[in-house]
Design an enzyme around this catalytic site. Structure first.
Site, PDB file in Angstrom:
ATOM      1  N   LYS A  40       0.856  -1.186   0.000  1.00 41.69           N
ATOM      2  CA  LYS A  40       0.000   0.000   0.000  1.00 41.69           C
ATOM      3  C   LYS A  40       0.892   1.236   0.000  1.00 41.69           C
ATOM      4  O   LYS A  40       1.947   1.255   0.637  1.00 41.69           O
ATOM      5  CB  LYS A  40      -0.879  -0.054   1.252  1.00 41.69           C
ATOM      6  CG  LYS A  40      -1.875   1.064   1.404  1.00 41.69           C
ATOM      7  CD  LYS A  40      -2.708   0.791   2.656  1.00 41.69           C
ATOM      8  CE  LYS A  40      -3.713   1.876   2.943  1.00 41.69           C
ATOM      9  NZ  LYS A  40      -4.529   1.525   4.139  1.00 41.69           N
ATOM     10  N   SER A 109      -9.302   1.879   2.344  1.00 44.10           N
ATOM     11  CA  SER A 109      -8.045   2.516   1.949  1.00 44.10           C
ATOM     12  C   SER A 109      -6.999   1.544   1.422  1.00 44.10           C
ATOM     13  O   SER A 109      -6.074   1.954   0.743  1.00 44.10           O
ATOM     14  CB  SER A 109      -7.468   3.311   3.125  1.00 44.10           C
ATOM     15  OG  SER A 109      -7.050   2.456   4.156  1.00 44.10           O
ATOM     16  N   SER A 133     -10.005  -1.060   7.000  1.00 43.14           N
ATOM     17  CA  SER A 133      -9.373  -0.839   5.700  1.00 43.14           C
ATOM     18  C   SER A 133      -8.529  -1.979   5.169  1.00 43.14           C
ATOM     19  O   SER A 133      -7.977  -1.870   4.084  1.00 43.14           O
ATOM     20  CB  SER A 133      -8.500   0.414   5.762  1.00 43.14           C
ATOM     21  OG  SER A 133      -9.299   1.532   6.036  1.00 43.14           O
TER      22      SER A 133
END
Length: 181
Positions: A40, A109, A133
């Protein structure tokens, strides 16, 4: 699907060549040796942009890896690139789409991480979770998401949303794959 904020083709190829040379010498780091993964875009990655989905951090390149990224690399995993995230892992949606239905969200996210795994671009990805998330995008994309006990996987080198609640987690297509991470 737009899972990627950045793909490090040259870096991944160089790491793959180095790991192949190790195998030729009889060195195998373990079950993740040569396995590509996504991180990420809030995880520090040495020499690669880490922009946290924000124009504020455009062009920011850390000189060191987040602890979780470094440990995966030490285990022989190959960082393929940075997965899209909502800005600073919070409200604004990332451009990522759900690979099972492009009209739908991949959720949360860590959406780029989930979409990359679900679309079979990588078998493993790291994400984060403060509220939902990591496990929500995993569920939306038909994956297994692991949210370990707080601090079990180090958050050092990850842009924080809240230090007391941020969890680093993993996503893969099966429980067996998660166990390797």
């Amino acid at each position: 699907v737009q899972a990627w904020a950045l793909v490090d083709r040259e870096g991944a190829r160089a790491a793959a060549r180095e790991l192949a040379t190790e195998v030729a010498r009889g060195v195998l780091r373990g079950p993740l040796h040569g396995v590509p993964f996504a991180a990420k875009d809030i995880f520090y990655t040495a020499g690669l942009r880490t922009e946290a989905g924000s124009k504020v951090l455009a062009g920011f390149v850390p000189s060191w890896d987040a602890t979780s990224v470094a440990r995966l690399k030490d285990a022989g995993a190959i960082l393929l690139g940075k997965a899209h995230t909502t800005e600073f892992a919070t409200y604004d949606p990332a451009p990522t789409r759900n690979p099972w239905n492009l009209a739908c969200t991949p959720g949360g996210s860590s959406s780029g991480s989930a979409a990359a795994v679900a679309a079979r671009m990588v078998p493993l990805a790291v994400g984060t979770q403060t509220i939902g998330s990591n496990v929500r995008p995993a569920a939306y994309c038909g994956l297994v998401g692991l949210k370990p006990t707080l601090g079990r996987i180090s958050a050092r080198g990850v842009f924080p949303l809240t230090y007391t609640q941020d969890h680093v987690g993993l996503m893969a297509r099966s429980v067996e794959d998660i166990a390797l991470g």
